[in-house]
Scaffold this active site. Structure first.
Site, PDB file in Angstrom:
ATOM      1  N   SER A 140      77.472  57.842  51.683  1.00  0.00           N
ATOM      2  CA  SER A 140      78.415  57.010  52.449  1.00  0.00           C
ATOM      3  C   SER A 140      79.110  55.967  51.582  1.00  0.00           C
ATOM      4  O   SER A 140      79.541  54.926  52.075  1.00  0.00           O
ATOM      5  CB  SER A 140      77.675  56.327  53.594  1.00  0.00           C
ATOM      6  OG  SER A 140      76.636  55.511  53.066  1.00  0.00           O
TER       7      SER A 140
ATOM      8  N   ALA B 154      83.556  57.704  47.915  1.00  0.00           N
ATOM      9  CA  ALA B 154      83.997  59.111  47.882  1.00  0.00           C
ATOM     10  C   ALA B 154      83.619  59.830  49.180  1.00  0.00           C
ATOM     11  O   ALA B 154      84.430  60.567  49.750  1.00  0.00           O
ATOM     12  CB  ALA B 154      83.378  59.832  46.685  1.00  0.00           C
TER      13      ALA B 154
ATOM     14  N   SER C 141      76.390  52.419  45.510  1.00  0.00           N
ATOM     15  CA  SER C 141      76.889  51.710  44.323  1.00  0.00           C
ATOM     16  C   SER C 141      78.239  51.053  44.615  1.00  0.00           C
ATOM     17  O   SER C 141      78.586  50.038  44.014  1.00  0.00           O
ATOM     18  CB  SER C 141      77.022  52.669  43.144  1.00  0.00           C
ATOM     19  OG  SER C 141      75.748  53.071  42.725  1.00  0.00           O
ATOM     20  N   THR C 142      79.007  51.636  45.532  1.00  0.00           N
ATOM     21  CA  THR C 142      80.314  51.056  45.881  1.00  0.00           C
ATOM     22  C   THR C 142      80.156  49.590  46.247  1.00  0.00           C
ATOM     23  O   THR C 142      80.922  48.723  45.807  1.00  0.00           O
ATOM     24  CB  THR C 142      80.921  51.829  47.083  1.00  0.00           C
ATOM     25  OG1 THR C 142      81.055  53.192  46.715  1.00  0.00           O
ATOM     26  CG2 THR C 142      82.275  51.263  47.469  1.00  0.00           C
TER      27      THR C 142
ATOM     28  N   ALA D 234      80.041  47.231  43.253  1.00  0.00           N
ATOM     29  CA  ALA D 234      81.086  47.238  42.215  1.00  0.00           C
ATOM     30  C   ALA D 234      81.802  45.892  42.231  1.00  0.00           C
ATOM     31  O   ALA D 234      82.307  45.452  43.255  1.00  0.00           O
ATOM     32  CB  ALA D 234      82.062  48.377  42.479  1.00  0.00           C
ATOM     33  N   GLN D 235      81.813  45.256  41.079  1.00  0.00           N
ATOM     34  CA  GLN D 235      82.363  43.893  41.033  1.00  0.00           C
ATOM     35  C   GLN D 235      83.800  43.875  40.553  1.00  0.00           C
ATOM     36  O   GLN D 235      84.734  43.547  41.259  1.00  0.00           O
ATOM     37  CB  GLN D 235      81.529  43.041  40.080  1.00  0.00           C
ATOM     38  CG  GLN D 235      80.122  42.802  40.521  1.00  0.00           C
ATOM     39  CD  GLN D 235      79.356  41.980  39.490  1.00  0.00           C
ATOM     40  OE1 GLN D 235      79.896  41.523  38.493  1.00  0.00           O
ATOM     41  NE2 GLN D 235      78.081  41.790  39.752  1.00  0.00           N
TER      42      GLN D 235
ATOM     43  N   GLU E  75      90.646  44.296  31.826  1.00  0.00           N
ATOM     44  CA  GLU E  75      89.279  44.616  31.417  1.00  0.00           C
ATOM     45  C   GLU E  75      89.359  45.378  30.104  1.00  0.00           C
ATOM     46  O   GLU E  75      90.453  45.787  29.687  1.00  0.00           O
ATOM     47  CB  GLU E  75      88.557  45.440  32.494  1.00  0.00           C
ATOM     48  CG  GLU E  75      88.039  44.582  33.634  1.00  0.00           C
ATOM     49  CD  GLU E  75      87.232  45.342  34.666  1.00  0.00           C
ATOM     50  OE1 GLU E  75      86.961  46.534  34.466  1.00  0.00           O
ATOM     51  OE2 GLU E  75      86.880  44.722  35.673  1.00  0.00           O
TER      52      GLU E  75
ATOM     53  N   ASP F 299      69.730  62.046  43.284  1.00  0.00           N
ATOM     54  CA  ASP F 299      69.383  63.090  44.268  1.00  0.00           C
ATOM     55  C   ASP F 299      70.370  64.260  44.257  1.00  0.00           C
ATOM     56  O   ASP F 299      69.971  65.430  44.309  1.00  0.00           O
ATOM     57  CB  ASP F 299      69.346  62.504  45.687  1.00  0.00           C
ATOM     58  CG  ASP F 299      68.339  61.378  45.831  1.00  0.00           C
ATOM     59  OD1 ASP F 299      67.412  61.290  45.001  1.00  0.00           O
ATOM     60  OD2 ASP F 299      68.485  60.572  46.769  1.00  0.00           O
TER      61      ASP F 299
ATOM     62  N   HIS G 187      76.393  49.726  30.605  1.00  0.00           N
ATOM     63  CA  HIS G 187      77.231  48.519  30.708  1.00  0.00           C
ATOM     64  C   HIS G 187      76.683  47.497  29.715  1.00  0.00           C
ATOM     65  O   HIS G 187      75.472  47.288  29.653  1.00  0.00           O
ATOM     66  CB  HIS G 187      77.195  47.965  32.136  1.00  0.00           C
ATOM     67  CG  HIS G 187      78.307  47.006  32.401  1.00  0.00           C
ATOM     68  ND1 HIS G 187      78.330  45.736  31.879  1.00  0.00           N
ATOM     69  CD2 HIS G 187      79.443  47.132  33.119  1.00  0.00           C
ATOM     70  CE1 HIS G 187      79.438  45.130  32.268  1.00  0.00           C
ATOM     71  NE2 HIS G 187      80.133  45.955  33.022  1.00  0.00           N
TER      72      HIS G 187
ATOM     73  N   ARG H 144      83.460  50.077  26.317  1.00  0.00           N
ATOM     74  CA  ARG H 144      82.087  49.747  26.705  1.00  0.00           C
ATOM     75  C   ARG H 144      81.027  50.298  25.773  1.00  0.00           C
ATOM     76  O   ARG H 144      80.040  49.640  25.473  1.00  0.00           O
ATOM     77  CB  ARG H 144      81.828  50.362  28.081  1.00  0.00           C
ATOM     78  CG  ARG H 144      81.798  49.337  29.116  1.00  0.00           C
ATOM     79  CD  ARG H 144      81.620  49.917  30.452  1.00  0.00           C
ATOM     80  NE  ARG H 144      82.403  49.049  31.316  1.00  0.00           N
ATOM     81  CZ  ARG H 144      82.529  49.205  32.595  1.00  0.00           C
ATOM     82  NH1 ARG H 144      81.959  50.223  33.184  1.00  0.00           N
ATOM     83  NH2 ARG H 144      83.226  48.355  33.292  1.00  0.00           N
TER      84      ARG H 144
ATOM     85  N   HIS I 104      74.622  52.348  33.681  1.00  0.00           N
ATOM     86  CA  HIS I 104      75.598  51.888  34.679  1.00  0.00           C
ATOM     87  C   HIS I 104      76.289  53.023  35.427  1.00  0.00           C
ATOM     88  O   HIS I 104      76.458  52.950  36.634  1.00  0.00           O
ATOM     89  CB  HIS I 104      76.633  51.034  33.939  1.00  0.00           C
ATOM     90  CG  HIS I 104      77.651  50.389  34.820  1.00  0.00           C
ATOM     91  ND1 HIS I 104      77.312  49.517  35.829  1.00  0.00           N
ATOM     92  CD2 HIS I 104      79.009  50.473  34.838  1.00  0.00           C
ATOM     93  CE1 HIS I 104      78.416  49.094  36.432  1.00  0.00           C
ATOM     94  NE2 HIS I 104      79.449  49.671  35.866  1.00  0.00           N
TER      95      HIS I 104
ATOM     96  N   ARG J  57      84.009  56.375  30.413  1.00  0.00           N
ATOM     97  CA  ARG J  57      84.899  55.987  31.515  1.00  0.00           C
ATOM     98  C   ARG J  57      85.614  54.671  31.217  1.00  0.00           C
ATOM     99  O   ARG J  57      84.994  53.698  30.798  1.00  0.00           O
ATOM    100  CB  ARG J  57      84.082  55.836  32.804  1.00  0.00           C
ATOM    101  CG  ARG J  57      84.879  55.377  34.002  1.00  0.00           C
ATOM    102  CD  ARG J  57      83.997  55.333  35.228  1.00  0.00           C
ATOM    103  NE  ARG J  57      82.942  54.353  35.078  1.00  0.00           N
ATOM    104  CZ  ARG J  57      83.005  53.099  35.500  1.00  0.00           C
ATOM    105  NH1 ARG J  57      84.092  52.646  36.089  1.00  0.00           N
ATOM    106  NH2 ARG J  57      81.996  52.285  35.324  1.00  0.00           N
TER     107      ARG J  57
HETATM  108  C1  SIN Z   1      82.375  45.601  35.855  1.00  0.00           C
HETATM  109  O1  SIN Z   1      82.773  44.849  36.730  1.00  0.00           O
HETATM  110  O2  SIN Z   1      82.170  45.252  34.702  1.00  0.00           O
HETATM  111  C2  SIN Z   1      82.078  47.010  36.218  1.00  0.00           C
HETATM  112  C3  SIN Z   1      83.299  47.708  36.595  1.00  0.00           C
HETATM  113  C4  SIN Z   1      83.162  49.170  36.346  1.00  0.00           C
HETATM  114  O3  SIN Z   1      82.058  49.649  36.115  1.00  0.00           O
HETATM  115  O4  SIN Z   1      84.166  49.847  36.301  1.00  0.00           O
END
Ligand code: SIN
Length: 495
Positions: A13, A16, A42-43, A46-47, A113, A207, A228, A274, A335, A370
């Site tokens: 949920s 995606a 995880s959504t 997400a920060q 970023e 899973d 991360h 990263r 991460h 990513r």
């Molecule tokens: C972060 O806020 O550093 C993570 C963002 C992400 O994983 O894309």
């Protein structure tokens, strides 16, 4: 055994899964099953934000190039093109459903970023972007009667016969149920809990990867785990994510002696990709015989930091770290999984009737590394595409007659589950983590294989089945990492 029938079964949920469910609901009945509460994915955590080429100074072409560059030559270009082209529409649609991204004078604010050549990251409530997106998606899901949500329904296994998926088994209230579905969309998220250090929530136990593997699905790129660079490293504190967006706003990294060092490792310094930053931190930790480095925002405007990063500010303060006045102890943590169940750009897997989207899927969009903040966009874009593709190949569910439905839950509990879980996670962090070698991977493989017996049963509790999935996912990661002999992107071999 309880048997239910539904046109579309969505497992997971997060962004995606819910986005796929909206498309599927246009054509039939939908179940969304999730092993915890609806919002626990995880959504929700997400920060930093969601990357999208909507800013005046940006273009879809530049977003494409940055994504390809970060992926270190392994991105599937077609998937990247889909992501950057369809991203703006998915975000505008989200805004029309009520998502509130941060603005200044009614104009959206875009931040920077690492490895982005333009400011293109939208954020919400400063550093709670995922939470805002999940809020809007859940609200919309609640307004669609055709979508039935089952929380605390643990996904056990896919029902596959003769190369076709007919739904899944789930464990709910201690009982196994078979949900027979015309199409099944796997959106179970990531694998962070496979490692002893992770930014991921407890539900990220691999899973979907393990169940897809058991069902005969093809997986790809499992060696590409993104670490991360900066998660909180404080005694008694969780490995809370300290967003990359802080570095985008000018935060610097210092070693234990308070010296900056990133410039020695890469010309882009703190804003290198990263994988580069995570490895530089590991090297510096090793060189200085410490356990962490520091992230420093003390030179930035205090009020701005509090307003821009309220969640990080408050969380750190709850562990007695005032980030506006003190250095933040940080170290890398697992991460994001860039590999996964292999799909085409419409979420189709090699098993008919089975689709996958989001972190569990591997469209090849991230390549070997990513680009920051591309994952929420990935969930929206490829979730919608998987839902649409499932709708295009309808199956009459009344005609589904899977033979051999089985309910072989073992009555015997797993001995020492905590010890097994901890062993796997420590082995993975130490031997198959940020820096790997043939020797370390071989040791990991031997340690994991000695626990093989754990994978041979289905258990009566979520916790035990999660351990089995953690183990199988770990084995898949180690196998892929062993097979890829050279370093590329997030997969780094010291030999
Ligand atoms: C972060 O806020 O550093 C993570 C963002 C992400 O994983 O894309």
């Amino acid at each position: 055994m309880i048997t239910e029938r539904v046109d579309f079964l969505v497992i997971g949920s997060g962004v995606a899964g819910l986005r796929a469910a909206f498309e599927a609901a246009e054509a039939g009945s939908v179940y969304v099953i999730t092993k915890d509460t609806l919002k626990e994915s995880s959504t929700e955590y997400a920060q930093g934000g969601v990357a999208v080429a909507l800013c005046d100074e940006d273009t879809i072409g530049i977003h494409f190039e940055d994504t390809i560059k970060a992926g270190d030559g392994l991105c599937a270009e077609e998937a990247v093109r889909v992501l950057v082209n369809e991203g703006p529409e998915r975000i505008m649609e989200l805004i029309s459903w009520g998502a509130e991204f941060d603005k200044s004078n009614s104009r959206l604010i875009f931040t920077l970023e690492a490895a982005h050549s333009r400011r293109r990251i939208l954020h919400a409530h400063g550093d709670s972007t995922g939470r805002e997106i999940e809020r809007v998606l859940i609200k919309k899901a609640m307004s669609i009667p055709r979508i039935k949500k089952y929380s605390f329904a643990y996904f056990l296994d896919l029902i596959v016969h003769d190369g076709r998926c007919y739904g899944a088994y789930m464990l709910r209230d201690g009982q196994v149920a078979a949900v027979l579905a015309g199409a099944t969309i796997l959106a179970t998220g990531g694998v962070g809990q496979v490692f002893s250090r992770t930014t991921n929530p407890l539900v990220a136990t691999g899973d979907g990867f393990a169940a897809a593997y058991r069902a005969g699905a093809e997986l790809s790129g499992m060696e590409f785990v993104q670490f991360h660079p900066t998660s909180l490293y404080a005694s008694g504190a969780p490995q809370f994510l300290i967003s990359e967006a802080l570095r985008g706003e000018g935060a610097v990294i210092r070693n234990i002696h308070k010296e900056r060092f990133m410039g020695l490792y890469h010309p882009d310094g703190e804003l290198a990709t990263r994988d580069v930053v995570a490895r530089a931190i590991v090297s510096e930790i090793f060189r200085t015989k410490s356990h962490h480095v520091y992230l420093d925002v003390t030179h930035l405007d205090k009020e701005y930091i509090k307003k821009r990063f309220p969640r990080i500010y408050k969380t750190c303060l709850s562990y007695d770290i005032d980030i506006t006045a003190e250095l933040i102890p940080v170290s890398p943590a697992a991460h994001y999984m860039m590999g996964g169940v292999k799909t085409d750009i419409d979420g189709r897997t090699n098993i008919e009737g089975l689709y996958a989207a989001g972190e569990v899927a591997c469209t090849g969009v991230h390549g070997a590394n990513r680009l920051a903040s591309n994952s929420l966009l990935e969930g929206l874009v490829f979730g919608a595409r998987a839902g649409k593709a499932a709708v295009r190949q309808p199956v009459d569910i009344q005609a589904i007659d899977p033979k051999n439905l089985c309910n072989d839950i073992s009555e015997t509990p797993l001995d020492n589950p905590d010890e097994i879980r901890s062993t796997i996670r420590r082995v993975m962090w130490e031997k198959a983590g940020i820096i790997r070698s043939a020797e370390s991977l071989n040791e990991a493989s031997e340690a994991l294989n000695s626990l093989e017996y754990v994978t041979r049963r289905t258990y009566p509790s979520r916790y035990e089945n999660e351990i089995k999935n953690i183990l199988q996912t770990a084995q898949l990661i180690v196998k892929s990492a062993t097979e890829r002999k050279t370093s590329i992107g997030a997969h780094y071999r010291s030999d």
